[in-house]
Motif scaffolding. Structure first.
Motif, PDB file in Angstrom:
ATOM      1  N   UNK A  16      42.394  36.077  24.600  1.00  0.00           N
ATOM      2  CA  UNK A  16      43.393  35.598  25.542  1.00  0.00           C
ATOM      3  C   UNK A  16      42.747  35.658  27.160  1.00  0.00           C
ATOM      4  N   UNK A  17      42.149  36.900  27.284  1.00  0.00           N
ATOM      5  CA  UNK A  17      41.412  36.991  28.574  1.00  0.00           C
ATOM      6  C   UNK A  17      40.347  35.872  28.774  1.00  0.00           C
ATOM      7  N   UNK A  18      39.392  35.728  27.601  1.00  0.00           N
ATOM      8  CA  UNK A  18      38.606  34.945  27.834  1.00  0.00           C
ATOM      9  C   UNK A  18      39.039  33.429  28.096  1.00  0.00           C
ATOM     10  N   UNK A  19      40.200  33.080  27.474  1.00  0.00           N
ATOM     11  CA  UNK A  19      40.769  31.625  27.606  1.00  0.00           C
ATOM     12  C   UNK A  19      41.366  31.679  29.020  1.00  0.00           C
ATOM     13  N   UNK A  20      42.162  32.624  29.442  1.00  0.00           N
ATOM     14  CA  UNK A  20      42.519  32.452  31.012  1.00  0.00           C
ATOM     15  C   UNK A  20      41.394  32.563  31.793  1.00  0.00           C
ATOM     16  N   UNK A  22      38.345  31.291  31.578  1.00  0.00           N
ATOM     17  CA  UNK A  22      37.837  29.806  31.129  1.00  0.00           C
ATOM     18  C   UNK A  22      38.770  28.845  32.184  1.00  0.00           C
ATOM     19  N   UNK A  23      40.063  29.013  31.961  1.00  0.00           N
ATOM     20  CA  UNK A  23      40.920  28.294  32.473  1.00  0.00           C
ATOM     21  C   UNK A  23      40.982  28.054  34.021  1.00  0.00           C
ATOM     22  N   UNK A  30      37.447  22.012  39.304  1.00  0.00           N
ATOM     23  CA  UNK A  30      38.009  20.839  39.653  1.00  0.00           C
ATOM     24  C   UNK A  30      38.504  20.685  41.179  1.00  0.00           C
ATOM     25  N   UNK A  31      38.987  21.927  41.729  1.00  0.00           N
ATOM     26  CA  UNK A  31      39.595  22.069  43.092  1.00  0.00           C
ATOM     27  C   UNK A  31      38.173  21.805  44.281  1.00  0.00           C
TER      28      UNK A  31
END
Length: 82
Positions: A16-20, A22-23, A30-31
């Motif tokens: 979950x931490x890794x996905x967060x 990465x997000x 993108x910004x």
């Protein structure tokens, strides 16, 4: 992955931490890639007419809502947020 199953895809904290992370890294990329001269270019955001600037505002508001929810959840569990 089918996004409708994303929320239940794992309960492993490390994943979950890794996905967060990465997000957030993707969001930063993108910004950073948005051309300032195109800030007011029309865009659809969740089916609504908006602009690149409006999309960034929506992201900011959404993240602040999650922060508030996290703080409230921490306080309910007697944890002092940093």
């Amino acid at each position: 992955m089918d996004f409708k199953d994303w929320e239940t895809s794992t309960t492993d904290k490390a994943q979950i931490v890794a996905k967060l992370k990465d997000s957030f890294a993707y969001l930063q990329k993108v910004i950073a890639g948005i051309d300032a001269s195109k800030a007011d270019e029309p865009k659809k955001v969740f089916g609504q007419d908006s602009t690149n600037r409006g999309a960034l505002w929506t992201i900011t508001e959404h993240l602040s809502e999650h922060l508030g929810q996290g703080i409230a959840y921490a306080r309910m569990n007697k944890v002092t947020p940093p």
